[in-house]
Design an enzyme around this catalytic site. Sequence first.
Site, mmCIF file in Angstrom:
data_model
loop_
_atom_site.group_PDB
_atom_site.id
_atom_site.type_symbol
_atom_site.label_atom_id
_atom_site.label_comp_id
_atom_site.label_asym_id
_atom_site.label_seq_id
_atom_site.Cartn_x
_atom_site.Cartn_y
_atom_site.Cartn_z
ATOM 1 N N ASP A 9 0.874 -1.178 0.000
ATOM 2 C CA ASP A 9 0.000 0.000 0.000
ATOM 3 C C ASP A 9 0.908 1.224 0.000
ATOM 4 O OD1 ASP A 9 -2.117 1.673 0.218
ATOM 5 O OD2 ASP A 9 -2.763 1.006 2.205
ATOM 6 N N ASP A 104 -3.102 2.432 -5.803
ATOM 7 C CA ASP A 104 -1.985 2.456 -4.858
ATOM 8 C C ASP A 104 -1.893 1.199 -3.999
ATOM 9 O OD1 ASP A 104 -4.258 2.867 -3.416
ATOM 10 O OD2 ASP A 104 -3.612 4.705 -2.426
ATOM 11 N N GLU A 105 -2.492 0.111 -4.446
ATOM 12 C CA GLU A 105 -2.575 -1.068 -3.592
ATOM 13 C C GLU A 105 -2.510 -2.330 -4.448
ATOM 14 O OE1 GLU A 105 -6.153 -0.669 -1.248
ATOM 15 O OE2 GLU A 105 -5.696 -2.547 -0.228
#
Lengths: 395, 380
Positions: A9, A104-105
């Site tokens: 993350d 973003d993960e």
Amino acid sequence: MVRKILHLDLDAFFCAVEELNNPALRGVPFAVGGRPDQRGVVASCSYAARRFGVRSAMSTATALRLCPGLILVPHRRGAYSQVSRQVMARLHDLSPLVEQLSIDEAFVDVSFLPDDPAEVARRLQSEINESLGLPCSLGVATNKLVAKIANNVGKSRVQGDAPPNAITVVPPGEEAAFLSELPVSELWGVGPKTAETLARYGVRTIGDVAAWPEAELMRLFGKHGQSIARHARGIDDRPVEPERETKSISKEITFSRDVTDGVLLERTLRQLADGVGRQARKSRLSGTTVKLKLRWSDFTTLTRQVTLDHPVDEDDAIFEAARELFHRFWTVGRPVRLIGVGLSGFAQPHRQLGLWEDPAEESEKRRLQTTLDDLRERFGDDAIRRGSDLSIDEP
Amino acid sequence: MRVSVLQENLYKGLSIVGRAVPSRASLPILSNVLIATEDARVRLAATNLQLGITVWIGAKVEDDGSVTLPARTFQDLVATLPPERVDMDLDTRTLTLHLHCAGKSANIKGMDAAEFPQMPEFEPDRAISVRADVFKEMIEQVVFAAAKDESRPVLAGVLLRFDGDVFTMAAADGYRLSVRTTELEFSVGDRAPDPVIVPARTLQELGRIISDDDEEVLIALPDGRGQVMFSLDNVLVVSQLIEGKFPDYEAIIPRTYQTSVMAYTSELLAACRSSEVFAKDSANTARVLIEPASSPNEPGQVIVAGQSQEKGDAQAPLEATIEGTAIEIAFNIRYLIEVLNVIREDRVVLETSGPTAPGVVRPAGRDDFIHVIMPMSTAR
């Protein structure tokens, strides 16, 4: 085989990108998001801003009330996507088994690497820290569920103005113990409603859930109860699924009895189109081809499609196209056994604006659609329905 | 009928009227071209009932007469003949035309000229005169902006407006608008006809027909007939008008701008063409980045960028004089190319007020041509 799963993350990702762009923002309370006079929301906020209680998805106006000195930076989707692609490329360098969850993960399955997964995580983190200048946190465990929860927990343990840049490892065999003290809401599939029901039985922690007999949970929550029980014990067999390119999105329904009623068929088409639209938006896909599928009572199937002049992901546009096809190929009274709607021909979303079109109207529509999606996402599909569907369900 | 003409004239005449012959005729006679003697000339005519074209060519007439012949056959045959005298002789009993040219002969079976639709005659007394070369340019600058489909019939046409001594042509397909004006040599004054909408197709044909030899085009709008007539030296084009009201286009022409770019037309066009190679794959969407100069002595920069997810991308930068703020805007690059193609001036001006506001394209230093293009929305 014991798997090695990483959950990555990027810490306050949009803010981190903005800080790269403008180092003066480092350590300062700021947020990426819309302007307060335009009913904007905070898309991402710096850790310094979080200390004031600012959170993402908060309205910019509220954020400014909490943190009057908050600097607002406009949202630059293109820049974030570009950096995100660089990060994802690093993950792909590590393993072909990368499942990207959002900008973003991501999950990475590194089971086939001989190294200690904690060491793999450290190397990956310093690679992203150093070569891309981005802080990131990782969760390491034997499955996706625990890796992700571990990461959430690890990040929240770090306090201060700096990004957490944490690594949290749950060694094999310690999954249940790690989860036991956490609130049930940390579990996937436990929304506010389920949490509330569990609380009525005095169940608050994941450990409490794990102690309950599976049969009891199944009685309360049906099949869903079974997965809650398994998750509470830290069991999750789902594989890391590398992204397969979606070629089409479709929804169909087979009637228990053949339907001849045009109104009902059209209403069903509306629901199917809404479902296709919602999935398209969720996957950030826009398609130019809308397909209609009809199966008659003799099991013969007709599929017809229409190509639109620009890619669409709106319920209305998909429905209009499907409805037109339907009326072109369905003769009144003909019994229909199955009806389906599909969207394909995915392309970069773009739409030619019209000379006599009011741009405000279009953005209003877009906003309504987003609001509806959010409501359904948070409170379930039945949270909000079309007026046309109410008459049959609730006379 | 017994008549002689030159092969070149006959062929040219047939290729002009041939444009009005429908590819699938609703009536068999419409597949035919009328050939009739008229004083010392031969009149050729064809019509699809929407558009009718009549051409006169010089001839040596021995016996008057008329007949209709299958247009395609007649034209194909004449195309194979050498550039010499063509002698034609009609057998009125069998309606067969015997044709001789440089030793070759042919017989073409025709149909009775009486069955051919009556072609209206030009009424010159209230006609409006427009310079032929100007009219040709006006057509070229406007007609491509008309809608190609018939979903909104009025948009498949071009508006013709006469106000005093100003003649205006406007076309819009819903996404772009082209408006061109010219000053008439003879003001229509207070006998100005109401604005009319002429099918784009009619004007396209007219644009092809107008030649350098033509000096003026006379436009007539006979009362109550729903028709327009365009008369050239030896050609008459008659067309049905499109009924309906043309949308208010003046309201959508931006009067202000946030950013104005002046660039060399050829450089901007070349940049657009480079980006088109890739933009083709994404519905012709190309981005135009406008970056004003960082200091007053330097030129600004315009970058036209096209991208294809599968094939790659292209960026074409060019220098420009830029006034206002930096802007990024996406256009259907075909639209931009099409308008740049019809601007003869060395320099072109592009004005815009933002990524969802209409863009204005016009030749630098001229105020009689304006083109408006709506951008592509790429936002979600």
